[in-house]
Design a protein around this motif. Structure first.
Motif, PDB file in Angstrom:
ATOM      1  N   VAL A  84      10.212  -3.322  -0.564  1.00 37.06           N
ATOM      2  CA  VAL A  84       9.853  -2.209   0.312  1.00 37.06           C
ATOM      3  C   VAL A  84       8.624  -2.561   1.151  1.00 37.06           C
ATOM      4  N   VAL A  85       7.643  -3.204   0.531  1.00 39.37           N
ATOM      5  CA  VAL A  85       6.403  -3.557   1.241  1.00 39.37           C
ATOM      6  C   VAL A  85       6.697  -4.505   2.398  1.00 39.37           C
ATOM      7  N   VAL A  86       7.474  -5.549   2.136  1.00 37.06           N
ATOM      8  CA  VAL A  86       7.774  -6.518   3.191  1.00 37.06           C
ATOM      9  C   VAL A  86       8.641  -5.889   4.277  1.00 37.06           C
ATOM     10  N   THR A  87       9.541  -4.994   3.892  1.00 35.77           N
ATOM     11  CA  THR A  87      10.351  -4.285   4.894  1.00 35.77           C
ATOM     12  C   THR A  87       9.461  -3.424   5.789  1.00 35.77           C
ATOM     13  N   LEU A  88       8.501  -2.718   5.204  1.00 35.07           N
ATOM     14  CA  LEU A  88       7.564  -1.927   5.997  1.00 35.07           C
ATOM     15  C   LEU A  88       6.741  -2.814   6.928  1.00 35.07           C
TER      16      LEU A  88
ATOM     17  N   ASP B  14       7.615  -5.654   8.166  1.00 35.53           N
ATOM     18  CA  ASP B  14       8.489  -6.138   9.229  1.00 35.53           C
ATOM     19  C   ASP B  14       8.696  -5.074  10.300  1.00 35.53           C
ATOM     20  N   ARG B  15       8.855  -3.812   9.865  1.00 32.97           N
ATOM     21  CA  ARG B  15       9.058  -2.720  10.838  1.00 32.97           C
ATOM     22  C   ARG B  15       7.785  -2.431  11.633  1.00 32.97           C
ATOM     23  N   LEU B  16       6.652  -2.547  11.002  1.00 34.09           N
ATOM     24  CA  LEU B  16       5.393  -2.248  11.685  1.00 34.09           C
ATOM     25  C   LEU B  16       4.952  -3.367  12.620  1.00 34.09           C
ATOM     26  N   LEU B  17       5.255  -4.624  12.235  1.00 32.84           N
ATOM     27  CA  LEU B  17       4.713  -5.766  12.967  1.00 32.84           C
ATOM     28  C   LEU B  17       5.710  -6.432  13.901  1.00 32.84           C
ATOM     29  N   THR B  18       6.956  -5.972  13.899  1.00 35.52           N
ATOM     30  CA  THR B  18       7.945  -6.614  14.762  1.00 35.52           C
ATOM     31  C   THR B  18       7.568  -6.468  16.242  1.00 35.52           C
TER      32      THR B  18
ATOM     33  N   GLY C 119       7.919  -2.426  17.444  1.00 35.78           N
ATOM     34  CA  GLY C 119       7.011  -2.085  16.356  1.00 35.78           C
ATOM     35  C   GLY C 119       5.753  -1.392  16.862  1.00 35.78           C
ATOM     36  N   PRO C 120       5.190  -0.445  16.112  1.00 41.63           N
ATOM     37  CA  PRO C 120       4.015   0.305  16.589  1.00 41.63           C
ATOM     38  C   PRO C 120       2.787  -0.575  16.809  1.00 41.63           C
ATOM     39  N   ILE C 121       2.571  -1.602  15.991  1.00 37.67           N
ATOM     40  CA  ILE C 121       1.394  -2.458  16.159  1.00 37.67           C
ATOM     41  C   ILE C 121       1.484  -3.227  17.471  1.00 37.67           C
TER      42      ILE C 121
ATOM     43  N   ILE D  33       2.782 -10.083  19.671  1.00 34.43           N
ATOM     44  CA  ILE D  33       2.597 -11.183  18.725  1.00 34.43           C
ATOM     45  C   ILE D  33       3.674 -11.087  17.652  1.00 34.43           C
ATOM     46  N   ALA D  34       4.341 -12.190  17.400  1.00 25.03           N
ATOM     47  CA  ALA D  34       5.332 -12.250  16.316  1.00 25.03           C
ATOM     48  C   ALA D  34       4.579 -12.571  15.022  1.00 25.03           C
ATOM     49  N   PHE D  35       4.103 -11.532  14.342  1.00 27.78           N
ATOM     50  CA  PHE D  35       3.305 -11.732  13.136  1.00 27.78           C
ATOM     51  C   PHE D  35       4.128 -12.360  12.012  1.00 27.78           C
ATOM     52  N   MET D  36       5.313 -11.820  11.785  1.00 24.98           N
ATOM     53  CA  MET D  36       6.163 -12.311  10.707  1.00 24.98           C
ATOM     54  C   MET D  36       6.778 -13.649  11.118  1.00 24.98           C
TER      55      MET D  36
END
Length: 325
Positions: A148-152, A154-158, A162-164, A176-179
């Motif tokens: 769940v943490v990694v999925t969150l 991915d959704r936040l940093l995509t 993504g919102p970020i 920026i492609a963080f992941m």
């Protein structure tokens, strides 16, 4: 009469070391018998450890055998250190060990002080409702699965909605492609680990702080110490023993960088710095079916962890007179 009794006592011969040891041994068994009800409560835990932790240790011998299902562990042929040699001859073995050590040491350096700092800050809060709310919110992530943490994350940093990255784009910068980015891989690993574990580890330090004698704080106040000086000169020295014990235990995890987290966060783009022993031995054992080889890697990992714990414990015992045993 008092003088006579003193003379009689002084006249008695000193008991031999063997006699004292025998008395001490008897008194130990007497104490155990006196508190037998409490020891009965330990019995289920002891039985659990024997069945699920000690008896399965025989399976470690698979690392020294050419295991196959038909013959089983007992019937498989001994091959000695064949699979240990294979691992160290593998061209990426030292890269895997290096990655494990780097990630584990980064987690130890940046992650270990965080629960202490959070516990000190929470302890200074006087509003009970706010204090309990912060404590509850901080340790809730511990119960969230890494999936769940990694999925969150991915959704936040995509970079695709993504919102970020949306905020970064709104400020006039490129997404920026963080992941899957080598430059951001270590920060993401360390920050996500701290976020998930800091609140849970804080509970131990808060319990230790709660056991500090309030008179020590009163004495510090009388000497003119403010809240920061009380924290520095009273709180921290009082929980030093707990800090040392947890640090010794943490050294045993240096060879374990975190299986679930690295399995999910690591990608082909970051494999050069994200491939660690935990993930490698699972791939070798379950995906490739090399059970003896994976057991050898795991045994090497466990032996290094044991050496680190024993070394840290011995150093702590000499320096701080605080140790696990």
């Amino acid at each position: 009469m008092a003088q006579l009794s003193e003379i009689n006592i002084s006249a008695q011969p000193n008991k031999s070391p063997n006699k004292r040891a025998e008395i001490k041994k008897k008194s130990l068994w007497v104490r155990i018998w006196e508190h037998k009800i409490f020891y009965l409560f330990l019995l289920p835990g002891i039985i659990w450890f024997i069945i699920f932790a000690y008896i399965p240790m025989y399976g470690v011998t698979i690392a020294f055998k050419d295991f196959n299902f038909a013959e089983g562990i007992i019937g498989s042929d001994w091959v000695g250190f064949k699979y240990f040699k294979q691992f160290f001859d593998y061209y990426q073995s030292w890269d895997i060990i290096r990655n494990t050590l780097v990630i584990s040491l980064l987690k130890l350096v940046f992650g270990f002080p965080m629960p202490i700092i959070l516990a000190l800050l929470i302890n200074e809060v006087r509003a009970r409702v706010f204090k309990r709310a912060v404590q509850t919110i901080s340790y809730l992530p511990h119960f969230i699965s890494w999936v769940v943490v990694v999925t969150l994350m991915d959704r936040l940093l995509t970079p695709y909605g993504g919102p970020i990255n949306g905020l970064i784009h709104a400020l006039g910068f490129n997404e920026i492609a963080f992941m899957g980015n080598i430059k951001t891989f270590y920060p993401l690993v360390i920050l996500s680990d701290i976020w998930k574990s800091v609140g849970w580890n804080t509970i131990i330090y808060l319990a230790a702080i709660a056991g500090i004698d309030p008179q020590l704080y009163e004495a510090a106040k009388m000497d003119g110490a403010g809240r920061f000086r009380q924290m520095w000169h009273v709180t921290l020295p009082s929980i030093k023993g707990v800090m040392v014990i947890l640090f010794i235990l943490a050294t045993g995890s240096i060879m374990k960088a975190g299986f679930e987290q690295l399995l999910l966060l690591n990608t082909p783009a970051t494999n050069a710095i994200g491939n660690v022993l935990d993930v490698y031995q699972v791939h070798a054992g379950l995906e490739q079916g090399r059970f003896s080889y994976a057991a050898a890697v795991g045994l090497f990992q466990g032996l290094i962890a044991l050496i680190l714990v024993v070394t840290a414990n011995r150093i702590s015992k000499k320096v701080n007179e605080t140790s696990l045993w």
